[in-house]
Design a protein around this motif. Structure first.
Motif, PDB file in Angstrom:
ATOM      1  N   UNK A  63       0.840  -1.211   0.000  1.00 40.94           N
ATOM      2  CA  UNK A  63       0.000   0.000   0.000  1.00 40.94           C
ATOM      3  C   UNK A  63       0.866   1.249   0.000  1.00 40.94           C
ATOM      4  N   UNK A  64       1.881   1.290   0.878  1.00 43.06           N
ATOM      5  CA  UNK A  64       2.737   2.469   0.917  1.00 43.06           C
ATOM      6  C   UNK A  64       3.597   2.579  -0.335  1.00 43.06           C
ATOM      7  N   UNK A  94       2.073  19.862   0.576  1.00 41.43           N
ATOM      8  CA  UNK A  94       2.066  18.446   0.228  1.00 41.43           C
ATOM      9  C   UNK A  94       0.648  18.071  -0.159  1.00 41.43           C
ATOM     10  N   UNK A  95       0.496  17.444  -1.316  1.00 41.83           N
ATOM     11  CA  UNK A  95      -0.841  17.090  -1.789  1.00 41.83           C
ATOM     12  C   UNK A  95      -0.880  15.640  -2.266  1.00 41.83           C
ATOM     13  N   UNK A  96      -2.056  15.062  -2.133  1.00 42.86           N
ATOM     14  CA  UNK A  96      -2.292  13.700  -2.592  1.00 42.86           C
ATOM     15  C   UNK A  96      -2.884  13.766  -3.989  1.00 42.86           C
ATOM     16  N   UNK A 101      -7.181   5.502  -1.526  1.00 44.65           N
ATOM     17  CA  UNK A 101      -7.410   5.752  -0.112  1.00 44.65           C
ATOM     18  C   UNK A 101      -6.547   6.915   0.367  1.00 44.65           C
ATOM     19  N   UNK A 102      -6.762   7.267   1.619  1.00 44.01           N
ATOM     20  CA  UNK A 102      -5.956   8.313   2.233  1.00 44.01           C
ATOM     21  C   UNK A 102      -4.509   7.867   2.366  1.00 44.01           C
ATOM     22  N   UNK A 124       2.424  15.387   9.552  1.00 47.52           N
ATOM     23  CA  UNK A 124       1.186  15.738   8.867  1.00 47.52           C
ATOM     24  C   UNK A 124       0.186  14.602   8.993  1.00 47.52           C
ATOM     25  N   UNK A 125      -1.047  14.974   9.248  1.00 45.01           N
ATOM     26  CA  UNK A 125      -2.112  13.982   9.335  1.00 45.01           C
ATOM     27  C   UNK A 125      -2.364  13.379   7.961  1.00 45.01           C
ATOM     28  N   UNK A 126      -3.091  12.276   7.934  1.00 45.32           N
ATOM     29  CA  UNK A 126      -3.391  11.618   6.673  1.00 45.32           C
ATOM     30  C   UNK A 126      -4.128  12.558   5.728  1.00 45.32           C
ATOM     31  N   UNK A 127      -3.766  12.476   4.443  1.00 46.20           N
ATOM     32  CA  UNK A 127      -4.341  13.370   3.431  1.00 46.20           C
ATOM     33  C   UNK A 127      -5.332  12.584   2.592  1.00 46.20           C
TER      34      UNK A 127
END
Length: 427
Positions: A63-64, A94-96, A101-102, A124-127
């Motif tokens: 996943x990562x 930083x952007x997804x 998924x997050x 940073x929290x999950x994006x």
């Protein structure tokens, strides 16, 4: 704003599995051991436990591994140029870019030179897909120069703490720290005692319409400048040309010879001389002078192909950035100045010098002879007092107005001394 690109794309699975944490490796080892025991003992329940323990870290890696390529980052520096002692702010985004998924929790770290402060780190929290996070930090330097920022490093972790994968982005920014400047009095150095408050004077006088060379009308031209006789002659609207101003010229010489200066750091004589040169450049450019910077290495800004009356703002920017980067040279004399083109009578010459060996001032004398007025601010304390006095006397006999620069003395005070009568300035 610079968008940071990844280095190496998704990378190999072997690299991804190397990111397993101690917990992930323990789970994987326990799962494989349980699976082997279940096969040997014929225990189906133990086989399920072993499969779960084995699959969980493997799924986290996959996943990562697939998700880290869907994270983009950018950096923005405001402002990019600051004066020594002032702060600049770095904005990180930083952007997804994925649609799945997050992301996991992100650990963000930016590389900065140690003189700008500690290395900034953020959690940073999950994006969410298509979302972004923004953080910022401040940087500051008391010493001029150019400082690279980056590369940005991102560490991704899964919710179970099984895997930590690093991603390095290639984009970098450069923070330019300009030398500090100080305000100077409106007097003209060189023993002339005049003011420089209004240095630009017209060299063209209009005695009548016949003395004017008109040009075609352009949108925005003042109708009061319409040249009616030329308009009737050409059959189209013509206007008088604007006056062409005469700019006073000044050459600023900065001695960068490493052997001529002692000490280092923000308060050193050389750094003081760099700041003094920047102060003179800024002072005269603000008053409309055409200014150029030369050094013992033969550096000339603006170059000889540039008209000194043009591009004042661009010239100031180029000179200030050069002063931010400038460093000691390996030269021991000023022989390279002979290659710098200087027509006779080329205005004011202001030099910031370190220690000049007695009897080695001939190149400086030749340079001085091509200017109408010359002032040398010479760093004091670089050698024995008796040697300094002899050095100053030689420069003075060669036609220079010599002003010793004592450590800690404001340039404004010595600037006033340089505008005094020559006998007073030489003392």
């Amino acid at each position: 704003m610079r968008r940071a690109g990844g280095t190496g794309g998704r990378g190999s699975l072997r690299t991804a599995f190397s990111g397993l944490t101690t917990r992930g490796r323990s789970f994987l080892a326990a799962g494989l051991a349980a699976t082997g025991c279940a096969y040997l003992l014929g225990q189906s329940e133990l086989l399920r436990v072993g499969a779960l323990l084995t699959v969980l870290p493997v799924l986290s890696v996959l996943v990562l591994h697939l998700g880290r390529s869907r994270v983009a980052a950018s950096r923005r520096l405001t402002p990019e140029r600051v004066v020594a002692g002032e702060e600049s702010r770095v904005h990180l985004r930083v952007e997804s870019t994925g649609r799945g998924a997050r992301t996991g929790v992100l650990l963000l770290e930016d590389r900065v030179p140690y003189v700008l402060g500690p290395r900034p780190r953020f959690v940073l929290d999950r994006i969410e897909p298509g979302g972004h996070r923004e953080v910022s930090y401040r940087v500051r330097s008391d010493l001029r120069g150019e400082y690279p920022l980056g590369p940005l490093q991102l560490r991704l972790t899964d919710p179970f703490g099984m895997v930590e994968l690093n991603r390095s982005f290639s984009a970098r920014n450069v923070m330019t720290v300009l030398p500090p400047t100080e305000s100077l009095p409106d007097v003209l150095p060189g023993g002339e005692g005049g003011g420089v408050g209004t240095p630009v004077r017209s060299t063209v006088s209009f005695a009548g319409d016949d003395d004017v060379i008109p040009r075609g009308y352009r949108h925005g031209d003042d109708l009061r400048r319409v040249h009616w006789r030329a308009t009737a002659r050409h059959g189209t609207l013509m206007v008088r040309r604007e006056e062409q101003p005469h700019r006073e010229r000044c050459t600023v010489l900065l001695d960068t010879r490493g052997s001529a200066w002692k000490g280092s750091g923000p308060g050193s004589p050389f750094e003081t001389a760099v700041g003094d040169a920047a102060s003179v450049v800024a002072h005269l450019l603000e008053r409309g002078w055409a200014v150029r910077l030369i050094t013992d290495t033969g550096l000339e800004l603006p170059g000889s192909g540039t008209r000194p009356a043009e591009g004042t703002a661009e010239t100031g920017t180029a000179i200030m950035e050069a002063l931010a980067r400038i460093d000691h040279s390996e030269h021991t004399d000023f022989a390279e100045l002979a290659a710098v083109p200087t027509p006779p009578g080329d205005g004011l010459l202001i030099a910031f010098l370190g220690a000049v060996r007695v009897g080695r001032h001939h190149d400086l004398e030749r340079l001085r002879s091509r200017h109408t007025s010359s002032v040398a601010f010479v760093a004091a304390g670089g050698q024995e007092e008796i040697v300094e006095r002899r050095q100053h006397r030689e420069l003075h006999e060669a036609g220079w107005t010599v002003v010793p620069r004592e450590a800690g003395t404001p340039l404004a005070d010595d600037w006033l001394r340089a505008a005094a009568p020559p006998a007073a300035a030489a003392g």
